[in-house]
Design an enzyme around this catalytic site. Structure first.
Site, PDB file in Angstrom:
ATOM      1  N   THR A  29      36.535  77.360  17.745  1.00 23.65           N
ATOM      2  CA  THR A  29      35.752  77.319  18.988  1.00 23.65           C
ATOM      3  C   THR A  29      35.999  78.571  19.837  1.00 23.65           C
ATOM      4  O   THR A  29      36.376  78.486  21.008  1.00 23.65           O
ATOM      5  CB  THR A  29      36.064  76.038  19.792  1.00 23.65           C
ATOM      6  OG1 THR A  29      37.482  75.950  20.008  1.00 23.65           O
ATOM      7  CG2 THR A  29      35.596  74.813  19.036  1.00 23.65           C
ATOM      8  N   GLU A  88      42.242  79.911  27.301  1.00 25.33           N
ATOM      9  CA  GLU A  88      42.482  79.849  25.857  1.00 25.33           C
ATOM     10  C   GLU A  88      41.547  80.775  25.082  1.00 25.33           C
ATOM     11  O   GLU A  88      41.952  81.389  24.084  1.00 25.33           O
ATOM     12  CB  GLU A  88      42.330  78.414  25.358  1.00 25.33           C
ATOM     13  CG  GLU A  88      42.671  78.226  23.890  1.00 25.33           C
ATOM     14  CD  GLU A  88      42.752  76.767  23.512  1.00 25.33           C
ATOM     15  OE1 GLU A  88      43.837  76.173  23.686  1.00 25.33           O
ATOM     16  OE2 GLU A  88      41.722  76.212  23.056  1.00 25.33           O
ATOM     17  N   LYS A 123      46.321  61.693  27.349  1.00 25.34           N
ATOM     18  CA  LYS A 123      45.491  62.404  28.329  1.00 25.34           C
ATOM     19  C   LYS A 123      44.739  61.399  29.209  1.00 25.34           C
ATOM     20  O   LYS A 123      44.188  60.415  28.714  1.00 25.34           O
ATOM     21  CB  LYS A 123      44.469  63.302  27.615  1.00 25.34           C
ATOM     22  CG  LYS A 123      45.069  64.197  26.528  1.00 25.34           C
ATOM     23  CD  LYS A 123      46.078  65.183  27.071  1.00 25.34           C
ATOM     24  CE  LYS A 123      46.585  66.103  25.958  1.00 25.34           C
ATOM     25  NZ  LYS A 123      47.626  67.034  26.405  1.00 25.34           N
ATOM     26  N   ASP A 183      51.925  73.985  28.795  1.00 30.89           N
ATOM     27  CA  ASP A 183      51.195  72.975  29.562  1.00 30.89           C
ATOM     28  C   ASP A 183      52.159  71.824  29.838  1.00 30.89           C
ATOM     29  O   ASP A 183      53.044  71.536  29.015  1.00 30.89           O
ATOM     30  CB  ASP A 183      49.994  72.452  28.775  1.00 30.89           C
ATOM     31  CG  ASP A 183      48.828  73.427  28.765  1.00 30.89           C
ATOM     32  OD1 ASP A 183      48.893  74.443  29.486  1.00 30.89           O
ATOM     33  OD2 ASP A 183      47.862  73.174  28.026  1.00 30.89           O
ATOM     34  N   VAL A 184      51.954  71.126  30.935  1.00 33.03           N
ATOM     35  CA  VAL A 184      52.896  70.075  31.329  1.00 33.03           C
ATOM     36  C   VAL A 184      52.651  68.753  30.613  1.00 33.03           C
ATOM     37  O   VAL A 184      53.575  67.931  30.490  1.00 33.03           O
ATOM     38  CB  VAL A 184      52.857  69.870  32.867  1.00 33.03           C
ATOM     39  CG1 VAL A 184      51.548  69.190  33.293  1.00 33.03           C
ATOM     40  CG2 VAL A 184      54.065  69.077  33.342  1.00 33.03           C
ATOM     41  N   ARG A 211      41.436  65.007  36.359  1.00 34.05           N
ATOM     42  CA  ARG A 211      40.562  66.156  36.572  1.00 34.05           C
ATOM     43  C   ARG A 211      39.419  65.847  37.534  1.00 34.05           C
ATOM     44  O   ARG A 211      38.370  66.436  37.464  1.00 34.05           O
ATOM     45  CB  ARG A 211      40.004  66.643  35.225  1.00 34.05           C
ATOM     46  CG  ARG A 211      41.083  67.267  34.349  1.00 34.05           C
ATOM     47  CD  ARG A 211      40.525  67.806  33.055  1.00 34.05           C
ATOM     48  NE  ARG A 211      41.533  68.553  32.310  1.00 34.05           N
ATOM     49  CZ  ARG A 211      41.344  69.131  31.133  1.00 34.05           C
ATOM     50  NH1 ARG A 211      40.148  69.044  30.536  1.00 34.05           N
ATOM     51  NH2 ARG A 211      42.306  69.790  30.512  1.00 34.05           N
TER      52      ARG A 211
END
Length: 413
Positions: A308, A364, A406, A274-275, A412
């Site tokens: 999860t 994932e 984040k 992931d970046v 997003r």
């Protein structure tokens, strides 16, 4: 100066409502005095969470199962005293619900360290029986505080268990070449890509030839980064998707296709990242293997029931149980190994799409299903992708890669 005083009595009150009232009183008082009264929250959590939730794992701390807070906290602040009792009702703290949830998460992360990890199933001082001579030479017993191998005989890479020079000399002699893939779509490119690449040049496989494959929808904005000798960068344009979930899931097909068309002809190994991460320490050739999974930093000390996994029986990613919870921010292996991973995940995603289903954590979830059915040949410890949100852990001796800050609300949308 603050003085924390608390008294415990051996009571068994497994009432969630009682626990909530106690916790609310803790936060009610801490807010009136100082917001960083962590000891109070943590002391509550060790009794309520570890005791009531973890069952009978044999840990010393499970003696706390019959202990709950049953007293008041006296906080002395420059001569002024506040008595905080358990009589504060939830309605008095309704405005503080967000604050309480935040503290609850932090406390649970802090006390995850109390969960005992599994142990390497080998006899003491026994070496791994592996076709890879380097893995067979690992000093698994230099780290008795953590699990250093899996039940199927794969090493879990921790600081102190390997000699970096041995791995580097081996792969230099073998003329190993590594591909690194990263997706930088939309605003992710602007916010994260430059620091990711600059830090990778400092710490990622620095002794080996590496090619960065950057998949982006805006190739003209890829930053120019000075590369070392034997390091290259290739930019591949991809179509932007409407939702970040689609970007995450479609990368599996994109990587599989690009391995088939290009990477297999030039590189023995490939790592997919992931970046939104930054390298801060050695991420070297010791991480190379046939298939490589990463222990998720938030779950490596959790009970399997807390993983999860996707619990929807209709999903191709459905899992009842598993070995570990793997983080899709990093996975790798030989080009053939990664091709198998990405094709499996893409096929699962497409099966779900036919049923109008999305797995809980998208690619994932499918990655965890793959590693449950096809065990990875090597597992990376959370040193290789750590989050500072978790805070300090005694078993994390080095940080090799850190989560970047984040900005989901911006990126997003």
């Amino acid at each position: 100066m603050y003085i924390y005083v608390c008294v415990f009595s051996r009571l068994y009150i497994p009432s969630v409502r009682f626990g909530a009232n106690v916790l609310s009183s803790v936060f009610f008082c801490s807010e009136k005095t100082r917001p960083d009264l962590q000891y109070v929250a943590y002391t509550f959590w060790i009794h309520y969470y570890v005791g009531l939730e973890s069952g009978t794992e044999g840990s010393f701390f499970l003696s706390c199962v019959k202990l709950v807070l049953s007293c008041s906290y006296i906080i002395v602040n420059d001569g002024a005293s506040f008595e905080c009792s358990t009589h504060v009702k939830m309605r008095d703290c309704s405005a503080r619900s967000k604050f309480v949830r935040s503290w609850l998460k932090q406390a649970s992360r802090f006390f995850q360290e109390l969960y005992a990890m599994g142990k390497c199933p080998l006899n003491y001082n026994e070496k791994l029986k592996s076709q890879n001579e380097l893995d067979s030479s690992l000093d698994l017993w230099s780290r008795v505080d953590v699990q250093t191998c899996t039940k199927w005989g794969a090493p879990i890479m921790w600081e102190g268990t390997f000699d970096p020079g041995d791995f580097d000399r081996h792969h230099i002699q073998k003329r190993t070449s590594v591909a690194l893939t990263v997706f930088a779509i939309g605003r992710y490119l602007e916010v994260y890509l430059k620091e990711f690449l600059k830090s990778a040049e400092q710490y990622f496989m620095v002794e080996l030839p590496v090619t960065y494959y950057i998949f982006t929808d805006i190739p003209e904005f890829v930053p120019k980064v000075k590369l070392m000798k034997q390091r290259h960068m290739k930019v591949i344009q991809v179509k932007k998707q409407k939702r970040w979930q689609d970007i995450s899931m479609l990368r599996m097909k994109t990587i599989a296709d690009f391995i088939e068309s290009h990477i297999q002809h030039w590189h023995q190994y490939i790592f997919c990242f992931d970046v939104d991460q930054v390298f801060v320490g050695r991420f070297g050739s010791e991480a190379l293997g046939e298939t490589v999974g990463l222990l998720h930093a938030f779950y490596y000390r959790s009970h399997v029931k807390d993983y999860t996994y996707d619990r929807n029986p209709e999903s191709a990613a459905y899992m009842v149980t598993g070995d570990f919870y793997y983080h899709a921010a990093i996975f790798g292996g030989t080009w053939q190994g990664v091709k198998n991973i990405t094709e499996f995940c893409h096929q699962g995603i497409m099966k779900d799409k036919e049923k109008n289903i999305e797995a809980l954590w998208h690619d994932e979830s499918h990655l965890n299903k793959y590693f449950w059915l096809h065990k990875p040949s090597k597992v990376l410890s959370p040193e290789y992708c750590w989050s500072t949100i978790i805070g300090f852990r005694f078993d994390i001796r080095v940080h090799r890669l850190l989560w970047a800050t984040k900005f989901y609300d911006i990126l997003r949308t």
